[in-house]
Design an enzyme around this catalytic site. Structure first.
Site, mmCIF file in Angstrom:
data_model
loop_
_atom_site.group_PDB
_atom_site.id
_atom_site.type_symbol
_atom_site.label_atom_id
_atom_site.label_comp_id
_atom_site.label_asym_id
_atom_site.label_seq_id
_atom_site.Cartn_x
_atom_site.Cartn_y
_atom_site.Cartn_z
ATOM 1 N N TRP A 101 -72.578 34.989 -22.334
ATOM 2 C CA TRP A 101 -72.362 34.723 -20.830
ATOM 3 C C TRP A 101 -72.429 36.051 -20.301
ATOM 4 C CZ3 TRP A 101 -74.147 30.765 -18.708
ATOM 5 C CH2 TRP A 101 -74.323 29.549 -19.349
ATOM 6 N N ASP A 171 -65.737 36.717 -14.896
ATOM 7 C CA ASP A 171 -66.036 35.278 -14.999
ATOM 8 C C ASP A 171 -65.167 34.387 -15.740
ATOM 9 O OD1 ASP A 171 -67.365 32.960 -15.439
ATOM 10 O OD2 ASP A 171 -69.213 33.801 -16.390
ATOM 11 N N LYS A 195 -65.766 23.118 -16.327
ATOM 12 C CA LYS A 195 -65.202 23.245 -17.450
ATOM 13 C C LYS A 195 -63.731 22.889 -17.511
ATOM 14 C CE LYS A 195 -69.015 25.526 -18.366
ATOM 15 N NZ LYS A 195 -69.295 26.793 -18.419
HETATM 16 C C1 LIG Z 1 -70.780 27.590 -18.001
HETATM 17 C C2 LIG Z 1 -70.470 28.958 -17.903
HETATM 18 C C3 LIG Z 1 -71.322 29.507 -16.998
HETATM 19 C C4 LIG Z 1 -72.594 28.970 -16.171
HETATM 20 O O1 LIG Z 1 -72.049 28.144 -15.014
HETATM 21 P P1 LIG Z 1 -73.313 27.280 -14.259
HETATM 22 O O2 LIG Z 1 -72.167 26.525 -13.616
HETATM 23 O O3 LIG Z 1 -74.208 26.748 -14.985
HETATM 24 O O4 LIG Z 1 -73.768 28.504 -13.436
HETATM 25 C C5 LIG Z 1 -71.280 30.851 -16.730
HETATM 26 N N1 LIG Z 1 -70.240 31.469 -17.195
HETATM 27 C C6 LIG Z 1 -69.377 31.016 -18.180
HETATM 28 C C7 LIG Z 1 -68.261 31.748 -18.778
HETATM 29 C C8 LIG Z 1 -69.622 29.689 -18.605
HETATM 30 O O5 LIG Z 1 -68.666 29.015 -19.377
#
Ligand SMILES: *Cc1c(COP(=O)(O)O)cnc(C)c1O
Length: 359
Positions: A101, A171, A195
Site C-alpha cells: 500500500w 493511511d 475494512k
Molecule cells: C484497502 C486499502 C487501500 C485501498 O482502498 P480503496 O478503498 O480501494 O481505495 C489503501 N490503503 C490501505 C492500507 C488499504 O488497506
C-alpha cells in the site's frame, strides 16, 4: 447461516449493526423513508451525519482543531488527493515504504511531486517497520507519508512518528478504530471505510485545520479538503447510506466500551493466532514480532500444495476468505473489530486439526 468472514475488505460487519440497518431499512425513525431515499440536505440526514461525526470525534478524541470529512474516492483516491491538497509551494514529499500500500501511494504521488523515499523495508521483503532513527527526511518536505497498517504484508506501526513541524500523513484504512491513537500526532489521517468502519464508498479524512488552503488550483472541488470542510462534506452528494451505517458502527463501538476496550479484545484475538503460529513448525508468519499487525495476519503452510485443501476445509467449517493476497500468496486472516473471538478460536482450532492431519 452466517460464516466467519476473514476478508481483508470489504469485510465483516458487527451483526447488531446489520440487524439495526435491516430493521430501519424501510422506515427510518418514523420518517416513512429509507435513509438511502433521503435528501442529503434534509434535517433527517443532517442529524444522522452530525451524530456520526460527533460519535467518531468522541471515540478517537479528535481535537477541535481538526476537521472530519466524509468523502468518496477511497484511500487510492487519497493517494492523489493528499499531494494535491498539501504540497502548497513545496515540491517534495517524504514517503516511508513498508509494503504494497505504501508503494501504491508512492507511485501516485510521483505524478504530483518529487518523492523522497525516507526509508524502505524492501531489503527484508517488507517484514518490518523501519525505525524512525533510520529515516532520511528531506529538508523541505511538505509532509511525511506512512501507511500505519499494511493490509497485505501484515505490518503495523506500534508507535507514532515524530517529525517536528513536518506533518505526518497516515493511511490508516485497515486499522483505524482498532486501537487508541493520539490524533494530535498526525497532520492528516485517512482511510476507506470498508475494512473496519462500514461499507465501501465512504472515505474518512481527518485533517488539522491549519493545513487547509494549500490545494493546487487544479484540484477538483469534490477533492478539495478546504472546500469540503466549509461545506460540511456536502459540496457534492456524500455517500449517505455508507455514512449512516458507519454511524451505527461508531455507536456499536461505544457500546463495546470504546477504543481502549476494543483494543484489549484485538490484542487478545491476535495473540491467539500468533502464539499458535509461533509454536507450530507447520505454519509461519514472516513479520518481525514487534511490528506484527493485529488486524491482518498473513501466514504460510510449510507445503503450499496443501493450500487448496486448507481453504476447502476451512470453508466446510464456515470460515471464508482466508486466501492470501494474490501478490504474496499463502493465507491471510483479517480479524477486524467485528470478528468475534469465537471466529478466531474456530480458526485456530481448525488450523490445529489441519496440522494434525497433514503435518
Ligand atoms: C484497502 C486499502 C487501500 C485501498 O482502498 P480503496 O478503498 O480501494 O481505495 C489503501 N490503503 C490501505 C492500507 C488499504 O488497506
Amino acid at each position: 447461516m452466517r460464516v466467519f468472514n476473514f476478508s481483508a475488505g470489504p469485510a465483516v460487519m458487527p451483526e447488531e449493526v446489520l440487524r439495526k440497518a435491516a430493521a430501519e431499512m424501510l422506515d427510518w425513525h418514523g420518517s416513512g423513508m429509507s435513509v438511502m431515499e433521503m435528501s442529503h440536505r434534509g434535517k433527517e440526514f443532517i442529524s444522522i451525519a452530525d451524530k456520526a461525526e460527533a460519535n467518531l470525534r468522541a471515540l478517537l478524541a479528535i481535537p477541535a482543531s481538526y476537521k472530519v470529512l466524509f468523502l468518496q474516492g477511497g484511500a487510492i483516491g487519497e493517494n492523489a488527493i493528499v499531494p494535491m491538497n498539501l504540497l502548497g509551494s513545496r515540491s517534495v514529499a517524504d514517503y516511508v515504504n513498508t509494503g504494497e500500500w505504501s508503494k501504491k501511494s508512492i507511485k501516485e504521488a510521483k505524478k504530483y511531486c518529487a518523492v523522497n523515499i525516507a526509508a524502505s523495508a524492501e531489503d527484508k521483503h517488507f517484514t518490518y517497520v523501519p525505525a524512525q532513527e533510520t529515516w532520511q527526511l528531506s529538508k523541505d518536505a511538505a509532509y511525511v507519508h506512512i501507511c500505519t497498517n499494511e493490509t497485505i504484508g501484515g505490518v503495523e506501526y506500534q508507535w507514532d512518528p515524530d517529525t517536528g513541524d513536518v506533518p505526518v500523513v497516515a493511511d490508516m484504512s485497515s486499522h483505524i478504530l482498532s486501537r487508541v491513537i493520539d490524533v494530535a500526532k498526525y497532520g492528516v489521517i485517512y482511510g476507506g471505510a470498508q475494512k473496519n468502519m462500514g461499507p465501501a464508498g465512504l472515505t474518512l479524512v481527518i485533517v488539522r485545520a491549519d493545513l487547509l488552503g494549500r490545494a493546487m488550483s487544479l484540484t477538483p472541488s469534490a477533492f478539495n479538503w478546504k472546500e469540503q470542510a466549509e461545506a460540511d462534506s456536502m459540496l457534492n452528494t456524500p455517500p449517505t447510506y455508507a455514512i449512516y451505517v458507519a454511524g451505527l458502527v461508531f455507536e456499536w463501538l461505544q457500546a463495546q466500551g470504546g477504543l481502549a476496550a476494543i483494543e484489549k479484545k484485538n490484542i487478545a484475538k491476535a495473540a491467539l493466532v500468533y502464539d499458535y503460529l509461533d509454536g507450530s513448525g507447520f505454519y509461519s508468519n514472516p513479520v518481525r514480532k514487534q511490528d506484527r499487525s493485529r488486524m491482518n495476519i498473513p501466514f504460510r503452510l510449510k507445503d503450499e500444495s496443501q493450500d487448496e485443501a486448507f481453504l476447502k476445509g476451512a470453508k466446510e467449517h464456515g470460515m471464508v476468505q482466508l486466501k492470501g493476497h494474490r501478490s504474496v500468496g499463502g493465507m491471510r486472516a483479517s480479524i477486524y473489530n467485528a470478528m468475534p473471538i469465537e471466529g478466531v478460536q474456530a480458526l485456530v482450532a481448525y488450523m490445529k486439526d489441519f496440522e494434525k492431519r497433514y503435518g
